[in-house]
Design a protein around this motif. Structure first.
Motif, PDB file in Angstrom:
ATOM      1  N   LEU A  20      46.558  30.159  38.381  1.00 13.39           N
ATOM      2  CA  LEU A  20      45.864  28.930  38.772  1.00 13.39           C
ATOM      3  C   LEU A  20      44.384  29.148  39.052  1.00 13.39           C
ATOM      4  O   LEU A  20      43.644  28.179  39.226  1.00 13.39           O
ATOM      5  CB  LEU A  20      46.533  28.326  40.009  1.00 13.39           C
ATOM      6  CG  LEU A  20      48.005  27.925  39.838  1.00 13.39           C
ATOM      7  CD1 LEU A  20      48.574  27.411  41.151  1.00 13.39           C
ATOM      8  CD2 LEU A  20      48.143  26.869  38.743  1.00 13.39           C
ATOM      9  N   ASN A  21      43.957  30.394  39.111  1.00 14.60           N
ATOM     10  CA  ASN A  21      42.547  30.688  39.373  1.00 14.60           C
ATOM     11  C   ASN A  21      41.824  30.868  38.044  1.00 14.60           C
ATOM     12  O   ASN A  21      41.991  31.874  37.357  1.00 14.60           O
ATOM     13  CB  ASN A  21      42.410  31.952  40.227  1.00 14.60           C
ATOM     14  CG  ASN A  21      43.013  31.781  41.608  1.00 14.60           C
ATOM     15  OD1 ASN A  21      42.950  30.684  42.190  1.00 14.60           O
ATOM     16  ND2 ASN A  21      43.612  32.830  42.133  1.00 14.60           N
ATOM     17  N   ALA A  22      41.026  29.876  37.677  1.00 12.86           N
ATOM     18  CA  ALA A  22      40.318  29.913  36.398  1.00 12.86           C
ATOM     19  C   ALA A  22      39.171  30.921  36.447  1.00 12.86           C
ATOM     20  O   ALA A  22      38.576  31.164  37.500  1.00 12.86           O
ATOM     21  CB  ALA A  22      39.779  28.532  36.052  1.00 12.86           C
ATOM     22  N   LYS A  23      38.882  31.496  35.295  1.00 12.07           N
ATOM     23  CA  LYS A  23      37.743  32.392  35.202  1.00 12.07           C
ATOM     24  C   LYS A  23      36.445  31.613  35.374  1.00 12.07           C
ATOM     25  O   LYS A  23      36.407  30.399  35.231  1.00 12.07           O
ATOM     26  CB  LYS A  23      37.747  33.104  33.846  1.00 12.07           C
ATOM     27  CG  LYS A  23      38.943  34.011  33.621  1.00 12.07           C
ATOM     28  CD  LYS A  23      38.852  34.677  32.250  1.00 12.07           C
ATOM     29  CE  LYS A  23      40.037  35.589  31.997  1.00 12.07           C
ATOM     30  NZ  LYS A  23      39.960  36.222  30.650  1.00 12.07           N
ATOM     31  N   LEU A  24      35.394  32.342  35.687  1.00  5.50           N
ATOM     32  CA  LEU A  24      34.101  31.710  35.886  1.00  5.50           C
ATOM     33  C   LEU A  24      33.665  31.009  34.609  1.00  5.50           C
ATOM     34  O   LEU A  24      33.691  31.593  33.521  1.00  5.50           O
ATOM     35  CB  LEU A  24      33.060  32.755  36.297  1.00  5.50           C
ATOM     36  CG  LEU A  24      31.680  32.211  36.712  1.00  5.50           C
ATOM     37  CD1 LEU A  24      31.815  31.370  37.977  1.00  5.50           C
ATOM     38  CD2 LEU A  24      30.712  33.366  36.925  1.00  5.50           C
ATOM     39  N   LEU A  25      33.279  29.767  34.738  1.00  6.29           N
ATOM     40  CA  LEU A  25      32.891  28.976  33.572  1.00  6.29           C
ATOM     41  C   LEU A  25      31.525  29.430  33.069  1.00  6.29           C
ATOM     42  O   LEU A  25      30.550  29.444  33.821  1.00  6.29           O
ATOM     43  CB  LEU A  25      32.844  27.494  33.944  1.00  6.29           C
ATOM     44  CG  LEU A  25      32.593  26.503  32.804  1.00  6.29           C
ATOM     45  CD1 LEU A  25      33.772  26.522  31.831  1.00  6.29           C
ATOM     46  CD2 LEU A  25      32.393  25.093  33.363  1.00  6.29           C
ATOM     47  N   PRO A  26      31.414  29.837  31.806  1.00  7.25           N
ATOM     48  CA  PRO A  26      30.105  30.271  31.288  1.00  7.25           C
ATOM     49  C   PRO A  26      29.129  29.113  31.242  1.00  7.25           C
ATOM     50  O   PRO A  26      29.495  27.983  30.898  1.00  7.25           O
ATOM     51  CB  PRO A  26      30.432  30.793  29.884  1.00  7.25           C
ATOM     52  CG  PRO A  26      31.700  30.102  29.499  1.00  7.25           C
ATOM     53  CD  PRO A  26      32.462  29.912  30.770  1.00  7.25           C
ATOM     54  N   GLU A  55      39.067  22.027  35.993  1.00  2.00           N
ATOM     55  CA  GLU A  55      39.960  21.585  37.067  1.00  2.00           C
ATOM     56  C   GLU A  55      41.165  20.836  36.497  1.00  2.00           C
ATOM     57  O   GLU A  55      42.289  20.977  36.996  1.00  2.00           O
ATOM     58  CB  GLU A  55      39.191  20.701  38.043  1.00  2.00           C
ATOM     59  CG  GLU A  55      38.091  21.439  38.803  1.00  2.00           C
ATOM     60  CD  GLU A  55      37.310  20.514  39.713  1.00  2.00           C
ATOM     61  OE1 GLU A  55      37.635  19.304  39.738  1.00  2.00           O
ATOM     62  OE2 GLU A  55      36.387  20.991  40.390  1.00  2.00           O
ATOM     63  N   MET A  56      40.921  20.046  35.460  1.00  2.00           N
ATOM     64  CA  MET A  56      42.033  19.352  34.807  1.00  2.00           C
ATOM     65  C   MET A  56      42.991  20.351  34.183  1.00  2.00           C
ATOM     66  O   MET A  56      44.225  20.160  34.223  1.00  2.00           O
ATOM     67  CB  MET A  56      41.488  18.403  33.738  1.00  2.00           C
ATOM     68  CG  MET A  56      42.546  17.531  33.093  1.00  2.00           C
ATOM     69  SD  MET A  56      43.268  16.359  34.284  1.00  2.00           S
ATOM     70  CE  MET A  56      44.430  15.495  33.242  1.00  2.00           C
ATOM     71  N   SER A  57      42.461  21.427  33.629  1.00  2.00           N
ATOM     72  CA  SER A  57      43.310  22.469  33.065  1.00  2.00           C
ATOM     73  C   SER A  57      44.190  23.091  34.145  1.00  2.00           C
ATOM     74  O   SER A  57      45.391  23.312  33.928  1.00  2.00           O
ATOM     75  CB  SER A  57      42.440  23.548  32.410  1.00  2.00           C
ATOM     76  OG  SER A  57      43.203  24.660  32.031  1.00  2.00           O
ATOM     77  N   SER A 101      52.960  29.569  46.007  1.00  2.00           N
ATOM     78  CA  SER A 101      51.684  28.919  46.347  1.00  2.00           C
ATOM     79  C   SER A 101      51.642  27.461  45.941  1.00  2.00           C
ATOM     80  O   SER A 101      50.569  26.883  45.777  1.00  2.00           O
ATOM     81  CB  SER A 101      50.501  29.656  45.703  1.00  2.00           C
ATOM     82  OG  SER A 101      50.505  31.017  46.069  1.00  2.00           O
ATOM     83  N   ALA A 102      52.811  26.836  45.758  1.00  2.00           N
ATOM     84  CA  ALA A 102      52.826  25.425  45.392  1.00  2.00           C
ATOM     85  C   ALA A 102      52.843  24.561  46.643  1.00  2.00           C
ATOM     86  O   ALA A 102      53.492  24.901  47.634  1.00  2.00           O
ATOM     87  CB  ALA A 102      54.049  25.113  44.539  1.00  2.00           C
ATOM     88  N   PRO A 103      52.133  23.426  46.650  1.00  2.00           N
ATOM     89  CA  PRO A 103      52.166  22.537  47.808  1.00  2.00           C
ATOM     90  C   PRO A 103      53.564  21.943  47.985  1.00  2.00           C
ATOM     91  O   PRO A 103      54.178  21.476  47.029  1.00  2.00           O
ATOM     92  CB  PRO A 103      51.127  21.458  47.460  1.00  2.00           C
ATOM     93  CG  PRO A 103      51.019  21.496  45.964  1.00  2.00           C
ATOM     94  CD  PRO A 103      51.269  22.915  45.567  1.00  2.00           C
TER      95      PRO A 103
END
Length: 751
Positions: free
Chosen positions: A705-711, A491-493, A514-516
């Motif tokens: 902004l959508n990170a891959k699934l964390l292994p 999330e920090m990334s 897609s920026a706030p």
């Protein structure tokens, strides 16, 4: 049909209380494991048509059904509803299927009744042993194990044990006039192969018999161990050293004889010593084993498999404090170049680790061995799984060689040192054919005499049991929290990446998708992104042309945005690689209570027999001596856990801190570099050339902004599997058959 089925079930017990000597009767288990016998009976019914693979790569090799005669060792009152067979000590039996689930065998009595009987409650007659060996020995790998070829059975008479006069007291066997007992095992080694039921129960076994029985400790305490009568060759057996000799087919006759004795469990590697503490005595110094460089292999005669390099690293002997010329250690070390550690590399696959674990479980029943990683049925060649499996195997073999006595086991030396495939194929069946050590393991444990205090032993095991349960709970919590820490890093990334995009959007006047946009006035949003005044001709963030100050500022801020983007990627990579390795390492400290439960159970049962044997008027010195041997073994195992716990948590904490320090130092280095762009003379040098577009500007329209699934780490074999309510499972099952329903009831289809 019903008449036929009833005829095959065992009848009610024919044993009348008091008809046999209590010496042949075992304690009644408090755990009613009818589910065990059901599983064993089911395995008997389906064994002809189904079989499970022992590894990820290789199928099982079936073995023929061999009917051989046996003799009952104890009274056993079976339960007909569980298809168990009642027998009396001394009954003649025929073994239909010796190795079923959870330590059961399928046998037939003289009346023709067929039923289940615990494997340790009978012994195979000697004239059938060699026949069984000849029929099964040709298999390179099999799930049934028999005594080794050339095994000389012990004589029918035993000599009385002589009193010990040394400081080390070997525990021998009592007098006995019965027939010799071949060491057997109730099949507890089946737990080496992970199963859904085992993970579902959090590592607890459903075996009807406790580890006190399955390890051979009970038989040793009650009867001792048969006397070995194998003639040693007229040569000195070499002591075990740190060097693992390479297997060679051109060994001398004496070496072959020594190897035969070692494979029979009568060599130096099967003699174990306990020092004061009690603590295991180390025969060889510690060394290190690396599992690395996995690669996929294919063969014409087998399915694809993964091969791993297994490298053993041996440290050179330490430099003496003073050499023959009187020089000190520091002076001598300056003149002698550093000696690199010697090494040997072999190639092993997962099924080879299964062989190692199986042999160790049978030969070292009195120690706590780490569990083998679980099998994989799908995706076993994916990069993530292969790397996870490599790490699990390295941690597994690392635990083995860190154990003071497992380190010098004959099969471990063979596993780490045999480079020839021909020698491997020749010797593997011999290692697998070795009989289970059972009570013989304890008979070859030597320890100081009279070093056990019952009260201290009871307090020690109580404290140890409580402590391991607390450690297991704490480690599980730590594993869960560490998973959340890794998710927070991801999330920090994402947040750092969004910050980088925002800076680029600001200095280039390109909108960020897609920026706030909270707090933006409507007047501020009324402009054309293609109109002039947003950037000048040099790409500077200014409406004025040839503005050197804005050009320098724009380029410095662009470098800052690019640095933040690199930092964002570093956070993501750190969570997926460095922290994943730490997360995986936590499995090595998980579930100590489940791992050492057999040790605790054996300790408590032995202590109970010890207290009974030391009562006034009922003292049995030989039984007390054998109880002391088992208690020394269990106490030494507890001390081994204490030592490994100190090493494990210390190493884990240092590696985690080193990883975090290195990670933040890299971030600080990049931040200092970005900060230096705002200082002279670097800041003025930025105005020498026009600004070039950043490589990340193209991502502003479609930001990543959508990170891959964390292994996640592979689960520990003792991790409890989540269970859904039965009603939910039934509802989903009926829903599959009847189709979707708008009602919550399983009968919604009918409304």
């Amino acid at each position: 049909m019903s008449k036929y089925l009833m005829a095959t079930l065992p009848r009610a017990s024919r044993i009348t209380p008091g008809t046999t000597n209590s010496f042949y009767q075992r304690r009644v288990s408090e755990f009613d494991a009818g589910i065990n016998t059901s599983a064993a009976w089911t395995e008997h019914l389906v064994s002809a048509s189904e079989g499970g693979s022992l590894s990820d790569e290789e199928p099982d090799y079936g073995d023929a059904e061999i009917l051989h005669s046996a003799r009952a060792l104890y009274d056993f009152e079976g339960k007909a509803e569980f298809r168990e067979l009642s027998v009396t000590a001394g009954d003649t039996l025929e073994v239909v299927k010796e190795n079923l689930a959870d330590g059961w065998s399928l046998v037939k009595n003289e009346a023709g009744e067929v039923g289940l009987l615990p494997r340790t409650y009978f012994t195979v007659r000697a004239n059938d042993v060699q026949t069984t060996i000849d029929l099964r020995f040709h298999n390179q790998f099999t799930s049934d194990f028999t005594p080794a070829p050339g095994l000389e059975l012990p004589p029918t008479t035993h000599h009385a044990k002589k009193p010990s006069t040394g400081s080390l007291t070997p525990r021998g066997s009592p007098k006995s006039t019965g027939r010799p007992i071949i060491p057997q095992n109730t099949g507890e080694w089946m737990s080496t192969f992970p199963s859904f039921r085992q993970s579902l129960l959090g590592g607890k076994s459903l075996n009807r018999f406790s580890s006190f029985v399955t390890s051979g400790a009970e038989e040793f305490v009650l009867k001792g161990s048969p006397t070995e009568s194998v003639a040693l060759p007229p040569v000195t057996v070499p002591s075990v050293t740190a060097d693992h000799d390479r297997e060679s087919s051109n060994a001398t006759i004496d070496e072959e004889e020594i190897n035969r004795i070692n494979r029979l469990g009568l060599g130096e590697a099967d003699r174990h010593f306990v020092d004061a503490g009690p603590v295991w005595k180390e025969k060889i110094p510690p060394f290190r084993v690396l599992v690395h460089s996995p690669s996929k292999r294919t063969s014409t005669f087998s399915t694809p498999y993964t091969i791993y390099n297994v490298t053993s690293l041996f440290r050179p002997p330490p430099v003496p404090e003073n050499d023959e010329y009187g020089e000190s250690e520091s002076t001598a070390a300056q003149d002698v170049p550093s000696i690199p550690p010697s090494s040997i590399t072999v190639y092993r696959r997962f099924s080879h680790f299964v062989i190692l674990h199986t042999a160790l479980t049978r030969r070292l029943p009195g120690i706590a061995l780490p569990p083998l990683p679980e099998k994989q049925y799908a995706g076993r060649f994916s990069n993530d799984f292969v790397e996870a499996r490599r790490g699990d195997l390295e941690r597994y073999i690392g635990k083995i060689i860190r154990h003071p006595i497992a380190r010098y086991a004959e099969v471990v030396t063979f596993f780490l040192g045999c480079e020839s495939e021909v020698e491997w194929d020749r010797l593997v069946p011999q290692h697998l054919a070795m009989p289970a050590a059972g009570p013989t393991f304890y008979a070859r444990v030597f320890h100081p005499a009279f070093n056990v205090d019952a009260d201290d032993a009871q307090e020690t095991v109580d404290r140890f049991e409580t402590h391991t349960k607390a450690v297991g709970k704490g480690v599980q919590g730590l594993r869960n929290i560490f998973g959340r820490v890794r998710e927070a890093r991801v999330e920090m990334s994402t947040a750092e990446r969004l910050l980088s995009y925002s800076l680029l959007s600001l200095i280039t006047s390109k909108p960020l998708a897609s920026a706030p946009m909270t707090g933006v006035n409507e007047e501020d949003d009324l402009y054309d992104v293609k109109s002039k005044g947003l950037l000048n001709e040099d790409g500077a963030w200014c409406w004025r042309e040839d503005c050197q100050d804005c050009l320098k500022l724009t380029k410095a801020m662009q470098k800052t945005a690019e640095t933040i983007r690199v930092i964002a990627d570093s956070y993501d990579d750190h969570a997926r690689r460095s922290q994943l390795a730490t997360h995986e390492s936590l499995k090595g400290m998980a579930h100590p209570s489940s791992l050492y439960e057999p040790i605790v159970t054996t300790h408590k049962e032995t202590l109970s027999r010890y207290q009974e044997a030391t009562r006034e008027g009922q003292a049995d010195e030989e039984l007390v001596a054998r109880c002391e041997t088992v208690l020394n073994t269990t106490l030494a195992e507890m001390e081994t856990y204490h030592t490994q716990k100190l090493e494990d948590f210390s190493t884990l904490a240092k590696e985690h801190l080193d990883g975090e320090i290195q990670f933040y130092e890299q971030i600080l280095t990049r931040l200092r570099t970005a900060r230096g762009n705002f200082e002279q003379p670097a800041f003025d040098e930025l105005a020498e050339t026009p600004r070039q577009s950043s490589m990340y500007e193209r991502e502003l329209e479609n930001p990543r902004l959508n990170a891959k699934l964390l292994p996640q780490p592979c689960p520990h074999i003792f991790d409890s599997a989540p269970m859904r309510p039965v009603s939910v499972a039934i509802q989903e099952g009926v829903g599959i058959l009847l189709g979707p329903s708008t009602r919550g009831s399983v009968f919604g289809k009918f409304w």
